[in-house]
Scaffold this motif. Structure first.
Motif, mmCIF file in Angstrom:
data_model
loop_
_atom_site.group_PDB
_atom_site.id
_atom_site.type_symbol
_atom_site.label_atom_id
_atom_site.label_comp_id
_atom_site.label_asym_id
_atom_site.label_seq_id
_atom_site.Cartn_x
_atom_site.Cartn_y
_atom_site.Cartn_z
ATOM 1 N N ASP A 167 0.827 -1.218 0.000
ATOM 2 C CA ASP A 167 0.000 0.000 0.000
ATOM 3 C C ASP A 167 0.856 1.261 0.000
ATOM 4 O O ASP A 167 0.467 2.286 -0.556
ATOM 5 N N ILE A 168 2.013 1.175 0.622
ATOM 6 C CA ILE A 168 2.934 2.313 0.724
ATOM 7 C C ILE A 168 4.334 1.836 0.334
ATOM 8 O O ILE A 168 4.771 0.754 0.743
ATOM 9 N N ASN A 200 0.067 2.046 -8.455
ATOM 10 C CA ASN A 200 -0.952 2.781 -7.701
ATOM 11 C C ASN A 200 -0.697 2.748 -6.197
ATOM 12 O O ASN A 200 -1.560 2.436 -5.400
ATOM 13 N N ASN A 201 0.541 3.075 -5.797
ATOM 14 C CA ASN A 201 0.906 3.114 -4.388
ATOM 15 C C ASN A 201 1.136 4.555 -3.947
ATOM 16 O O ASN A 201 1.141 5.484 -4.748
ATOM 17 N N LEU A 247 -8.283 5.235 -0.305
ATOM 18 C CA LEU A 247 -8.221 5.006 -1.751
ATOM 19 C C LEU A 247 -8.780 3.639 -2.126
ATOM 20 O O LEU A 247 -9.266 3.441 -3.248
ATOM 21 N N LYS A 248 -8.740 2.698 -1.205
ATOM 22 C CA LYS A 248 -9.270 1.363 -1.490
ATOM 23 C C LYS A 248 -10.796 1.352 -1.490
ATOM 24 O O LYS A 248 -11.408 0.500 -2.139
ATOM 25 N N ALA A 249 -11.398 2.262 -0.731
ATOM 26 C CA ALA A 249 -12.852 2.238 -0.578
ATOM 27 C C ALA A 249 -13.567 2.616 -1.858
ATOM 28 O O ALA A 249 -13.042 3.371 -2.679
#
Length: 249
Positions: A167-168, A200-201, A247-249
């Motif tokens: 994610d990061i 997309n991180n 961002l995942k939501a």
């Protein structure tokens, strides 16, 4: 003729006759007194009898009245006590209800606060971090990595370029060999190499100093930020975890 009558009168009123008359008068007086005393005694006896009969009645009447008044006073006192007790119970109930409502409100706020904390902690615990330090490490594992790991991040440490799927992504140039001699061109080279491996991180550049190339790259990728010190680095990574979760939501 008159002389003879006077003589008869004297004979009739001789000393013996006078004595008898006096005695009879005395007896009559005594009888009168005795009769009067008898009447008085009878009256007194009757009065005593009446008193003897009336006294219990009067006492019973007084006793009944005293009992009635006592019962009235006792009942009144009980009624007042019950009213006071009821009022006290009502006041206590109101105080208890207010206190319970306050405690419930406080507990609700604390529960909501704890829920938010837990949610934030859950976000951190499920965040995957690719921690990349190019070239040789002068400290292994680096301090920044240990801080993120102890904070609860799922941290993957690497010193080679690879596909970053976390994610990061963190580019650590603080622990880069000869970090003090880093130039803007070197920093830009490392940035470009990392960005090519990202999907997309969120990219965090952990570097000491200011470099123009980082400001130029802030528009691509869109989610790029830098940190110069350990405290700001940790805080920036935590904030980035919430952004990544959003961002995942």
């Amino acid at each position: 003729m008159q002389s003879g009558a006077f003589t008869l009168l004297q004979i009739a009123t001789s000393p013996d006759e006078k004595l008898v008359n006096s005695f009879n008068s005395f007896v009559s007086t005594v009888n009168t007194l005795i009769t009067g005393i008898g009447v008085l005694v009878a009256v007194l006896t009757l009065a005593v009898a009446v008193a003897a009969i009336a006294t219990p009645v009067i006492l019973n009447s007084l006793d009944r009245k005293i009992k009635e008044r006592t019962e009235e006073r006792v009942n009144l006192a009980i009624a007042k006590s019950e009213a006071k007790v009821q009022q006290s119970l009502t006041e206590i109930d109101q105080v208890v209800q207010r206190r319970v409502q306050q405690e419930l409100s406080t507990l609700r706020r604390r529960t909501q606060y704890l829920e938010r904390l837990l949610e934030r902690e859950i976000v951190i615990e499920k965040t995957i971090v690719n921690y990349y330090v190019p070239n040789s490490l002068n400290q292994f594992p680096p301090e920044g990595f240990k801080m993120l790991e102890s904070r609860g991040f799922q941290t993957i440490l690497t010193s080679t370029l690879d596909e970053f799927t976390g994610d990061i992504v963190i580019l650590d140039l603080v622990h880069y060999l000869n970090a003090e001699a880093l130039t803007d061109e070197q920093v830009e080279t490392h940035l470009n190499a990392v960005i090519q491996q990202m999907t997309n991180n969120i990219l965090i550049v952990y570097v000491a100093g200011q470099f123009p190339c980082i400001r130029k790259k802030r528009t691509k990728p869109a989610h790029l930020v830098s940190a110069n010190f350990l405290i700001s680095f940790l805080g920036t990574t935590i904030d980035a975890a919430y952004v990544a979760d959003g961002l995942k939501a």
